[in-house]
Write a protein that holds these residues in place. Structure first.
Motif, mmCIF file in Angstrom:
data_model
loop_
_atom_site.group_PDB
_atom_site.id
_atom_site.type_symbol
_atom_site.label_atom_id
_atom_site.label_comp_id
_atom_site.label_asym_id
_atom_site.label_seq_id
_atom_site.Cartn_x
_atom_site.Cartn_y
_atom_site.Cartn_z
ATOM 1 N N SER A 43 0.824 -1.225 0.000
ATOM 2 C CA SER A 43 0.000 0.000 0.000
ATOM 3 C C SER A 43 0.846 1.258 0.000
ATOM 4 O O SER A 43 0.311 2.358 0.170
ATOM 5 C CB SER A 43 -0.912 0.005 1.231
ATOM 6 N N ASP A 44 2.167 1.135 -0.204
ATOM 7 C CA ASP A 44 3.015 2.317 -0.148
ATOM 8 C C ASP A 44 2.807 3.248 -1.339
ATOM 9 O O ASP A 44 3.306 4.361 -1.367
ATOM 10 C CB ASP A 44 4.490 1.930 -0.053
ATOM 11 N N TRP A 45 2.006 2.801 -2.328
ATOM 12 C CA TRP A 45 1.734 3.652 -3.490
ATOM 13 C C TRP A 45 1.005 4.937 -3.107
ATOM 14 O O TRP A 45 1.101 5.942 -3.815
ATOM 15 C CB TRP A 45 0.914 2.884 -4.525
ATOM 16 N N VAL A 46 0.299 4.922 -1.994
ATOM 17 C CA VAL A 46 -0.428 6.129 -1.599
ATOM 18 C C VAL A 46 0.517 7.238 -1.140
ATOM 19 O O VAL A 46 0.094 8.374 -0.941
ATOM 20 C CB VAL A 46 -1.469 5.852 -0.486
ATOM 21 N N THR A 48 3.406 7.921 -2.905
ATOM 22 C CA THR A 48 4.263 8.245 -4.040
ATOM 23 C C THR A 48 3.896 9.610 -4.620
ATOM 24 O O THR A 48 2.815 10.144 -4.375
ATOM 25 C CB THR A 48 4.132 7.186 -5.141
ATOM 26 N N ASP A 49 4.817 10.163 -5.410
ATOM 27 C CA ASP A 49 4.608 11.497 -5.971
ATOM 28 C C ASP A 49 3.365 11.603 -6.855
ATOM 29 O O ASP A 49 2.627 12.590 -6.758
ATOM 30 C CB ASP A 49 5.850 11.945 -6.751
ATOM 31 N N PRO A 50 3.073 10.624 -7.743
ATOM 32 C CA PRO A 50 1.842 10.742 -8.549
ATOM 33 C C PRO A 50 0.591 10.839 -7.687
ATOM 34 O O PRO A 50 -0.341 11.573 -8.010
ATOM 35 C CB PRO A 50 1.859 9.465 -9.397
ATOM 36 N N TRP A 51 0.564 10.107 -6.577
ATOM 37 C CA TRP A 51 -0.595 10.184 -5.695
ATOM 38 C C TRP A 51 -0.661 11.541 -5.007
ATOM 39 O O TRP A 51 -1.735 12.098 -4.790
ATOM 40 C CB TRP A 51 -0.539 9.066 -4.666
ATOM 41 N N ARG A 52 0.503 12.094 -4.667
ATOM 42 C CA ARG A 52 0.527 13.416 -4.046
ATOM 43 C C ARG A 52 -0.044 14.473 -4.984
ATOM 44 O O ARG A 52 -0.631 15.464 -4.539
ATOM 45 C CB ARG A 52 1.955 13.781 -3.643
#
Length: 250
Positions: A43-46, A48-52
């Motif tokens: 779940s570390d994708w939340v 990441t820069d694209p999510w930010r």
């Protein structure tokens, strides 16, 4: 006779990821939809820069939506460390109240000190008292005089709101944050990113040294021009500050 293409001649397959084209080892092994629908995995994708980027977008949307119908407003800055018994606290309250009487909403950073004073003046006047808060390691929270409050994660989103929805700034004595907002506004006016943006510095004893340095150092050395200094109006008089602001804004 047909030419046999070697592997080097073969066009490399590519992968389209929105506007991005990927080839070779950059090609993903799964599709965006597949990764979205597959609930398994980390779940570390939340974080990441694209999510930010989506979080940043949501902050702009929320801010624009909340302030779109605010009407004429002025952003008032000053130190969170200003105490209620400091003369600058009362000056901030009076300036906000008088600007409210002229039909302006008042925008602050929503915290204590000079910000609280300005929000208090606007609220007591019956005007619109806005606080734009920011997530900080040492939590400040919104002062009790904020009627319309928005909390932001990102400084640059918050700073956009201060400029976009204000007709100008009134700057009380403050620290690094106050200086940051002041010089950002000066830069935007100097580069004509914003126009007709009056800036009042309240407190001649506090700001006088800065004005002197701008004249004797930056101006003398040719780093700025006289019109850049003329953007600032320095005063100790509440009525003069309000009158000058209103005149420049009209």
């Amino acid at each position: 006779m047909a030419h046999d293409m070697t592997s080097a001649d073969q066009p490399r397959p590519d992968h389209r990821k929105g506007p991005v084209r990927l080839r070779g080892a950059q090609r993903p092994t799964s599709t965006t939809d597949q990764r979205l629908l597959d609930s398994r995995g980390p779940s570390d994708w939340v974080h990441t820069d694209p999510w930010r980027v989506l979080r940043i977008q949501s902050e702009f949307v929320e801010g624009f939506g909340a302030l779109a119908e605010l009407g004429p407003a002025v952003s008032i800055f000053g130190s969170a460390r200003t105490k209620p018994d400091d003369p600058m606290y009362e000056a901030g309250r009076q300036i906000a109240a008088k600007l409210c009487g002229e039909g302006y909403a008042v925008i602050t950073g929503g915290g204590p000190g000079a910000m609280e004073a300005a929000n208090r003046g606007a609220s007591e006047c019956g005007g619109v008292s806005v606080g734009l808060g920011i997530e900080l390691p040492h939590e400040q929270g919104m002062n009790e005089w904020v009627d319309l409050g928005i909390n932001f994660r990102y400084f640059f989103v918050r700073k956009t709101m201060f400029v976009k929805y204000a007709q100008g700034y009134v700057v009380l004595p403050g620290g690094f944050g106050t200086m940051d907002e002041l010089f950002e506004a000066l830069t935007l006016v100097q580069t004509q990113k914003i126009t007709s943006f009056p800036i009042v510095l309240f407190g001649t004893e506090y700001w006088g040294g800065l004005i002197d340095w701008l004249r004797t150092t930056m101006l003398t050395d040719g780093k700025i021009g006289q019109p850049d200094i003329d953007m600032l109006h320095l005063t100790d008089d509440v009525d003069e500050a309000v009158a000058w602001f209103v005149a420049k804004d009209s």
